[in-house]
Design a protein around this motif. Structure first.
Motif, PDB file in Angstrom:
ATOM      1  N   ASP A   1       0.804  -1.228   0.000  1.00 47.84           N
ATOM      2  CA  ASP A   1       0.000   0.000   0.000  1.00 47.84           C
ATOM      3  C   ASP A   1       0.835   1.275   0.000  1.00 47.84           C
ATOM      4  OD1 ASP A   1       0.814  -0.737   2.486  1.00 47.84           O
ATOM      5  OD2 ASP A   1      -1.127  -0.564   3.470  1.00 47.84           O
ATOM      6  N   LEU A   2       1.878   1.324   0.833  1.00 42.34           N
ATOM      7  CA  LEU A   2       2.657   2.566   0.936  1.00 42.34           C
ATOM      8  C   LEU A   2       3.984   2.489   0.190  1.00 42.34           C
ATOM      9  CD1 LEU A   2       2.073   3.306   4.726  1.00 42.34           C
ATOM     10  CD2 LEU A   2       1.045   4.483   2.797  1.00 42.34           C
TER      11      LEU A   2
ATOM     12  N   ALA B   1       6.561   1.285   1.206  1.00 43.23           N
ATOM     13  CA  ALA B   1       7.598   1.580   2.195  1.00 43.23           C
ATOM     14  C   ALA B   1       8.269   0.268   2.574  1.00 43.23           C
ATOM     15  CB  ALA B   1       6.968   2.220   3.421  1.00 43.23           C
ATOM     16  N   PRO B   2       9.477   0.325   3.160  1.00 39.69           N
ATOM     17  CA  PRO B   2      10.122  -0.923   3.565  1.00 39.69           C
ATOM     18  C   PRO B   2       9.258  -1.689   4.556  1.00 39.69           C
ATOM     19  CG  PRO B   2      11.522   0.984   4.051  1.00 39.69           C
ATOM     20  CD  PRO B   2      10.268   1.512   3.492  1.00 39.69           C
TER      21      PRO B   2
ATOM     22  N   ARG C   1       8.546  -4.126   7.604  1.00 40.11           N
ATOM     23  CA  ARG C   1       9.317  -4.362   8.820  1.00 40.11           C
ATOM     24  C   ARG C   1       9.935  -5.755   8.809  1.00 40.11           C
ATOM     25  NH1 ARG C   1       7.444  -4.988  14.009  1.00 40.11           N
ATOM     26  NH2 ARG C   1       5.439  -5.506  13.137  1.00 40.11           N
TER      27      ARG C   1
ATOM     28  N   PRO D   1      -1.507  -7.946   1.651  1.00 39.23           N
ATOM     29  CA  PRO D   1      -2.033  -8.593   2.861  1.00 39.23           C
ATOM     30  C   PRO D   1      -1.867 -10.117   2.844  1.00 39.23           C
ATOM     31  CG  PRO D   1      -3.648  -7.071   1.951  1.00 39.23           C
ATOM     32  CD  PRO D   1      -2.519  -7.127   0.973  1.00 39.23           C
ATOM     33  N   LEU D   2      -2.049 -10.749   1.678  1.00 37.40           N
ATOM     34  CA  LEU D   2      -1.971 -12.207   1.640  1.00 37.40           C
ATOM     35  C   LEU D   2      -0.544 -12.707   1.473  1.00 37.40           C
ATOM     36  CD1 LEU D   2      -5.014 -12.926  -0.690  1.00 37.40           C
ATOM     37  CD2 LEU D   2      -4.887 -13.373   1.748  1.00 37.40           C
TER      38      LEU D   2
ATOM     39  N   PRO E   1       2.403 -12.500   3.081  1.00 31.57           N
ATOM     40  CA  PRO E   1       3.194 -13.229   4.085  1.00 31.57           C
ATOM     41  C   PRO E   1       2.876 -14.717   4.090  1.00 31.57           C
ATOM     42  CG  PRO E   1       2.346 -11.212   5.040  1.00 31.57           C
ATOM     43  CD  PRO E   1       1.736 -11.333   3.671  1.00 31.57           C
TER      44      PRO E   1
ATOM     45  N   SER F   1      10.100   3.831  -0.247  1.00 30.02           N
ATOM     46  CA  SER F   1       9.973   5.259   0.049  1.00 30.02           C
ATOM     47  C   SER F   1       9.548   5.372   1.495  1.00 30.02           C
ATOM     48  CB  SER F   1       8.927   5.898  -0.851  1.00 30.02           C
ATOM     49  OG  SER F   1       7.651   5.426  -0.507  1.00 30.02           O
ATOM     50  N   ARG F   2      10.103   6.353   2.162  1.00 30.44           N
ATOM     51  CA  ARG F   2       9.795   6.487   3.583  1.00 30.44           C
ATOM     52  C   ARG F   2       8.845   7.642   3.790  1.00 30.44           C
ATOM     53  NH1 ARG F   2      12.037   3.721   7.675  1.00 30.44           N
ATOM     54  NH2 ARG F   2      13.557   2.197   7.001  1.00 30.44           N
ATOM     55  N   LEU F   3       7.845   7.362   4.597  1.00 29.82           N
ATOM     56  CA  LEU F   3       6.888   8.390   4.949  1.00 29.82           C
ATOM     57  C   LEU F   3       7.507   9.138   6.112  1.00 29.82           C
ATOM     58  CD1 LEU F   3       3.996   8.855   3.960  1.00 29.82           C
ATOM     59  CD2 LEU F   3       3.223   7.690   5.994  1.00 29.82           C
ATOM     60  N   ARG F   4       7.843  10.385   5.885  1.00 30.38           N
ATOM     61  CA  ARG F   4       8.508  11.102   6.962  1.00 30.38           C
ATOM     62  C   ARG F   4       7.507  11.823   7.847  1.00 30.38           C
ATOM     63  NH1 ARG F   4      13.498  10.078   5.237  1.00 30.38           N
ATOM     64  NH2 ARG F   4      13.287   9.959   3.014  1.00 30.38           N
ATOM     65  N   GLY F   5       7.806  11.867   9.124  1.00 32.67           N
ATOM     66  CA  GLY F   5       6.938  12.566  10.075  1.00 32.67           C
ATOM     67  C   GLY F   5       7.023  14.065   9.834  1.00 32.67           C
TER      68      GLY F   5
END
Lengths: 265, 367
Positions: A139-140, A142-143, A145, A162-163, A165, A255-259
């Protein structure tokens, strides 16, 4: 320090020269004396050699473990990931490595590995045949976890929906089962690793002792059939988005979502 | 809560930030509902641990580091390999379909772990769960609950969404279930904690029926690391919790009865220690009535202080004794009634008769 054997060798050489000189000079008695001495020294030399062999024999055992394939860490991780065929968590990578290869991977080094790979790519892009990179969330983008992947895999295999993993878990189980079937005498560690998968796949194996790799693969394949299509379409869509929206570095490392706080400063 | 009361609570707390609640402290609120001291201190967000230490009764409180490490390791094991063990267990306990394996990680949002971001995303994903049907497992969602006017962030281990439209809270605990029996106290604590999550999830979804009042407790089986899942009914805990939370928001009455200048200010001076003297704080504490029970020792930071204060009272002997001896406040009084040296008042007559009978039997046995 010279060993007793070395000292003996030197003495033997000297004696041989002395024997030759005595023979050529016609000193028979002296030659006989020297020869006797020479034989005594040669026996002592044999004994010293045996002793030396005994000493070196004991530490021989641990040698293969230390000497093992001294591959760099990234090669070892690459091997494990290639075997599994899907993004995996460090813990699983270590388990696979320990089941099939000698030597050990230190978990803490895996953490820094990912950073090193990214730094290496940033300084000299595409200079290595492959990079170890994080899997990306669908979705994002992003890396994800704690999931490592290989840069040469298709984008769709590196994004995690979602499926995914569960799908990757089943794919890894099939790959592992196949690998166990190919190697002649799988270690206990290897069988135990496969059992950790089999125990959680419906109908894979009644017990650890009765487990056969082929049955595990069949059961995993059966469950995989249920998820495969919806997972594939989800991943393809995300992969398309990633290729369109992300630059080279982000396609590999996310891509990282930055705060707000970190962009504001 | 009106402005007066929140202003009043702010003054009680003094010039320090409010102590944040978590699932454990919220669960502990249900422990001793009759205690005004605890209710006031909690509502005001006073740091009870620091307060207790300052007045000379430090509580050895909180989880041991070993317990935390063990708990985390067990959770990591159960969730390893794409929730492999959990999926097997929940397929059995919740009768999940084979295709219900979708997972959403809510522990961070694209590398961002701020609570606000995580909560927004958890809300998004959980409210959308029924519509998109993508995910069955929500890993570490961040929920909120309003506790006495303060927002508390809560993080259940896992929320599972069932195809029949029900959410289940899954709680992973590392205490063992031996021969299908677990420590009653620990199960009760886990149930209350889960009830806090159920309540928070219900508030978030705005639909009480969407969240099952049965939670799934995952614990190690016997002496192994093999996980086993059990359903636990938390309806009772939910009722107590709801009552307790609504009571917290009606704190006005309790606060209104306190002297207006009362404060538990723990603001630190230059040396990092609270500026107010221990004696002043002890006097302030005495203004708010406590209701000590031996149970408190396991649940409340102030327990040692309250126990000292209540020494000689029948309450220190436990809730049972306190209830049997209704109207008899102190142990000395009880002994006096038993040997007849004190005359019982009307309200004490029943307890006094029982005490006398007991004394006679005890006397005849030991004589």
């Amino acid at each position: 320090m010279t060993s007793p054997a070395e000292a003996l060798e030197r003495r033997i050489d000297e004696l041989r020269a002395a024997v030759r000189k005595a023979v050529t000079a016609g000193e028979r008695d002296r030659a006989r004396e020297l020869r006797k001495e020479l034989r005594r020294l040669e026996d002592a030399w044999d004994e010293a050699l045996d002793e030396l062999a005994d000493q070196t024999e004991r530490p021989v055992k641990p040698v293969p473990r230390q000497a093992g394939p001294l591959l760099p860490l990234r090669e070892q991780v690459h091997q494990a990931l290639t075997l599994l065929g899907a993004p995996a968590a460090p813990r699983l990578i270590i388990a696979v490595h320990e089941a099939f290869h000698v030597g050990e991977i230190i978990p803490a080094r895996l953490t820094s590995l990912r950073r090193d790979e990214e730094r290496s790519f940033r300084t000299a892009p595409h200079s290595r045949p492959y990079y170890l990179c994080p899997a990306l969330t669908a979705d994002l983008l992003a890396p994800a976890r704690g999931l490592l992947a290989v840069s040469t895999w298709p984008m769709a295999n590196r994004v995690i929906g979602p499926l995914s993993p569960r799908v990757d878990f089943l794919i890894s189980a099939i790959r592992l089962a196949g690998h166990l079937d190919r190697i002649p005498d799988p270690s206990t560690d290897a069988r135990r690793l496969l059992w950790r998968f089999a125990a959680n796949i419906p109908g894979a194996a009644p017990s650890a002792a009765a487990m056969t790799p082929a049955a595990v693969a069949d059961a995993a394949e059966a469950e995989l059939d249920i998820h495969r299509d919806s997972d594939r379409s989800h991943r393809e869509a995300a992969a398309k988005r990633a290729r369109e929206q992300l630059d080279d570095i982000e396609q590999l490392f996310g891509s990282r979502l930055r705060g707000v706080a970190s962009t504001g400063s | 809560m009106d402005n007066d009361t929140s202003e009043r609570l702010r003054r009680l707390r003094g010039a320090v930030p409010a102590k944040r609640h978590n699932a454990r402290t919220v669960a502990a609120l249900t422990g001793n509902p009759g205690c005004a001291r605890r209710a006031v201190l909690d509502a005001a967000g006073v740091d009870k641990e620091q307060l207790a230490r300052h007045v000379g009764f430090p509580a050895k409180f909180g989880q041991s580091q070993f317990a935390i490490t063990r708990g985390n390791a067990f959770e990591a094991q159960v969730k390893a390999n794409a929730f492999a063990e959990l999926i097997r267990l929940l397929r059995e306990t919740l009768e999940l379909e084979l295709n219900e394996v979708g997972q959403t990680d809510l522990e961070e949002v694209g590398g961002n772990t701020s609570q606000e971001m995580r909560h927004i995303r958890s809300r998004q994903k959980l409210t959308g769960a029924a519509a998109d049907g993508e995910s069955t497992f929500f890993d570490h969602p961040l929920l909120t609950l309003d506790v006495g006017g303060n927002t508390v962030y809560l993080e259940p281990d896992l929320v599972a969404f069932h195809h029949n439209g029900k959410f289940h809270v899954v709680e992973i605990k590392s205490f063992a279930v031996i021969d299908d029996q677990a420590d009653g106290g620990k199960v009760a604590a886990a149930a209350t904690q889960s009830a806090v999550y159920v309540l928070a999830l219900r508030r978030l979804l705005g639909d009480d029926d969407a969240v099952s009042d049965e939670v799934v407790l995952v614990c190690p089986k016997d002496f192994s690391n093999q996980p086993v899942a059990t359903k636990v009914d938390v309806r009772k805990q939910l009722i107590v919790l709801q009552h307790q939370l609504s009571r917290l928001s009606r704190i006005e009455k309790l606060v209104g009865e306190l002297p207006p200048a009362l404060t538990f200010d723990l603001a630190a001076g230059d040396d990092g220690k609270p500026t107010r003297s221990a004696a002043a704080l002890t006097a302030a504490l005495a203004e708010v009535e406590a209701r000590y029970a031996p149970d408190c020792l396991a649940k409340c930071e102030m327990a040692f202080f309250c126990r000292k204060e209540a020494s000689g009272c029948t309450a220190t002997l436990g809730i049972n004794v306190r209830e049997e001896l209704g109207g008899v406040e102190t142990v000395a009084e009880a002994l006096g009634l038993a040997d007849g040296s004190l005359i019982a008042s009307d309200s004490q007559a029943e307890a006094a008769a029982m005490l006398r009978t007991t004394a006679e039997i005890y006397g005849s046995v030991t004589a």
